[in-house]
Design a protein around this motif. Structure first.
Motif, mmCIF file in Angstrom:
data_model
loop_
_atom_site.group_PDB
_atom_site.id
_atom_site.type_symbol
_atom_site.label_atom_id
_atom_site.label_comp_id
_atom_site.label_asym_id
_atom_site.label_seq_id
_atom_site.Cartn_x
_atom_site.Cartn_y
_atom_site.Cartn_z
ATOM 1 N N ALA A 87 -5.535 -3.877 -7.851
ATOM 2 C CA ALA A 87 -5.657 -2.659 -7.040
ATOM 3 C C ALA A 87 -6.716 -2.842 -5.947
ATOM 4 O O ALA A 87 -6.510 -2.414 -4.804
ATOM 5 N N TRP A 88 -7.847 -3.456 -6.286
ATOM 6 C CA TRP A 88 -8.862 -3.751 -5.256
ATOM 7 C C TRP A 88 -8.260 -4.596 -4.133
ATOM 8 O O TRP A 88 -8.506 -4.351 -2.954
ATOM 9 N N ALA A 89 -7.491 -5.612 -4.513
ATOM 10 C CA ALA A 89 -6.883 -6.499 -3.524
ATOM 11 C C ALA A 89 -5.912 -5.737 -2.630
ATOM 12 O O ALA A 89 -5.919 -5.886 -1.401
ATOM 13 N N HIS A 90 -5.071 -4.910 -3.244
ATOM 14 C CA HIS A 90 -4.095 -4.128 -2.495
ATOM 15 C C HIS A 90 -4.782 -3.202 -1.502
ATOM 16 O O HIS A 90 -4.405 -3.129 -0.321
ATOM 17 N N ARG A 91 -5.791 -2.487 -1.957
ATOM 18 C CA ARG A 91 -6.456 -1.518 -1.089
ATOM 19 C C ARG A 91 -7.278 -2.217 -0.001
ATOM 20 O O ARG A 91 -7.379 -1.735 1.125
ATOM 21 N N THR A 92 -7.883 -3.362 -0.325
ATOM 22 C CA THR A 92 -8.628 -4.110 0.688
ATOM 23 C C THR A 92 -7.708 -4.501 1.833
ATOM 24 O O THR A 92 -8.041 -4.325 3.019
ATOM 25 N N GLU A 93 -6.542 -5.008 1.503
ATOM 26 C CA GLU A 93 -5.600 -5.440 2.535
ATOM 27 C C GLU A 93 -5.076 -4.248 3.332
ATOM 28 O O GLU A 93 -5.006 -4.295 4.572
ATOM 29 N N ALA A 94 -4.722 -3.164 2.648
ATOM 30 C CA ALA A 94 -4.165 -1.998 3.330
ATOM 31 C C ALA A 94 -5.199 -1.304 4.215
ATOM 32 O O ALA A 94 -4.907 -0.935 5.359
#
Length: 380
Positions: free
Chosen positions: A155-162
């Protein structure tokens, strides 16, 4: 694999479910409707430019009314029930991210003035999100089962990219505040994700030093890469060494308890980690937090700050993802307070020897990892 299901709350804020267990079973989520009928969101706060330092200061007076240490049956991060329609409409969830109802930045997006001066005021654009790690009412990242912790990392990775792709965003910061001594206002295991319209002072200082070092090295070596190699060679401040990640107490630690968790491969942010690296990060991070809590008979307050490279491409070449875990706890019953030298001058004076702290962490015995679906091990 993780199922990612976005939806909207009744005031228009975005909420996203991250379900690894459902993905394993092939069960897609049908988002429940937010029953609260919240009023429309208010406007963004403001940002004021400090001409003496060149820093932006967010003014978010609306945050004075945010929830403070509610009873368990009124927790805004627990799953919704017939008696408590919370921020999460679902009756259960694994990991969930949603826009903060009381944001320091946003919901407006855009650029700050390019040439501010004394008296410059602008919209505090950006985005602030809350990430609930688990449906249990009490706990922290360290109390999660490994499977749940791995989903949080995704989730951290997803939100960082978005968030990095949003207009005007210059820095994405994932963090967890743990413990009343840090100022936590919710006991529920959770963290926050800030998307700033500027590069914050600490991140800017790290980025500038890293870029300067890379240029002086002719592009052949990064600053954090050299520091990591030096710490591993010295050995006396190392805490954990894995195949892809190592943790050490830094040579010039500012805080009584401070540990840096660093990938062996240069990567700009969490989104850039491979699946294998995320698997080991889950194991090493939980082990590290277990050692931190094993130092004392009660849970240790801390700030877990993921230092990611700024969004600017020119700074990402030298940027190097790492976690800075810090605690003001200097003894069983003593905390370090930022007084004159630290608060007014930014000149830190450490009360502990980094080598001794590292030795204590190496000797500490972490508790066994939580099993999936088990209650949390500790109150946050």
């Amino acid at each position: 694999m993780t199922f990612i299901t976005p939806t909207l709350l009744s005031d228009g804020r975005e909420l996203i479910y991250f379900d690894a267990g459902r993905a394993a079973s092939g069960l897609h989520r049908a988002p429940e409707e937010d029953q609260r009928g919240l009023p429309p969101r208010g406007p963004s706060g403001s940002a004021r430019y400090d001409a003496l330092t060149g820093e932006w200061i967010a003014v978010a007076a609306h945050r004075q009314s945010r929830t403070h240490l509610p009873q368990a049956d009124q927790c805004p991060l627990c799953p919704s029930t017939s008696d408590n329609h919370s921020e999460v409409p679902a009756a259960d969830y694994e990991v969930v991210v949603f826009e903060n109802r009381f944001p320091s930045f946003g919901p407006d997006l855009g650029d700050l003035p390019a040439h501010p001066g004394w008296g410059t005021t602008a919209t505090a654009s950006g985005r602030c999100e809350v990430i609930a790690f688990d449906p249990a009412h009490e706990g922290s990242f360290g109390s999660l089962a490994p499977e749940r912790a791995r989903t949080v990392i995704d989730a951290w990775a997803h939100r960082t990219e978005a968030l990095s792709a949003l207009p005007g965003i210059k820095q994405v910061f994932c963090f967890e505040n743990r413990g009343a001594d840090i100022g936590v206002t919710l006991l529920h295991p959770h963290g926050q994700i800030y998307a700033y319209p500027f590069v914050p002072p600490r991140a800017a200082a790290l980025a500038a030093k890293a870029a300067q070092f890379l240029e002086a090295a002719g592009g052949r070596q990064t600053l954090m890469g050299q520091v990591l190699a030096s710490e591993r060679d010295a050995g006396d401040r190392m805490v954990v060494e894995g195949t892809h990640f190592s943790a050490f107490v830094p040579f010039a630690a500012r805080w009584p308890l401070e540990v840096h968790l660093v990938p062996h491969r240069q990567v700009a942010d969490i989104a850039g980690l491979s699946g294998t690296e995320r698997d080991e990060l889950t194991e090493v991070y939980l082990d590290l937090l277990g050692r931190v809590d094993a130092l004392y008979p009660t849970p240790t307050p801390y700030i877990a700050a993921w230092q990611q490279a700024p969004v600017d491409d020119a700074l990402r070449r030298s940027g190097y993802l790492h976690l800075q875990l810090t605690s003001p706890r200097r003894a069983v019953d003593k905390l370090k307070f930022l007084a004159g030298s630290e608060a007014a001058m930014g000149a830190f004076i450490n009360d502990t020897m980094p080598e001794q702290v590292a030795a204590a962490l190496r000797a500490a015995t972490p508790a066994a990892p939580a099993a999936a679906g088990s209650p949390p091990k500790d109150p946050a």
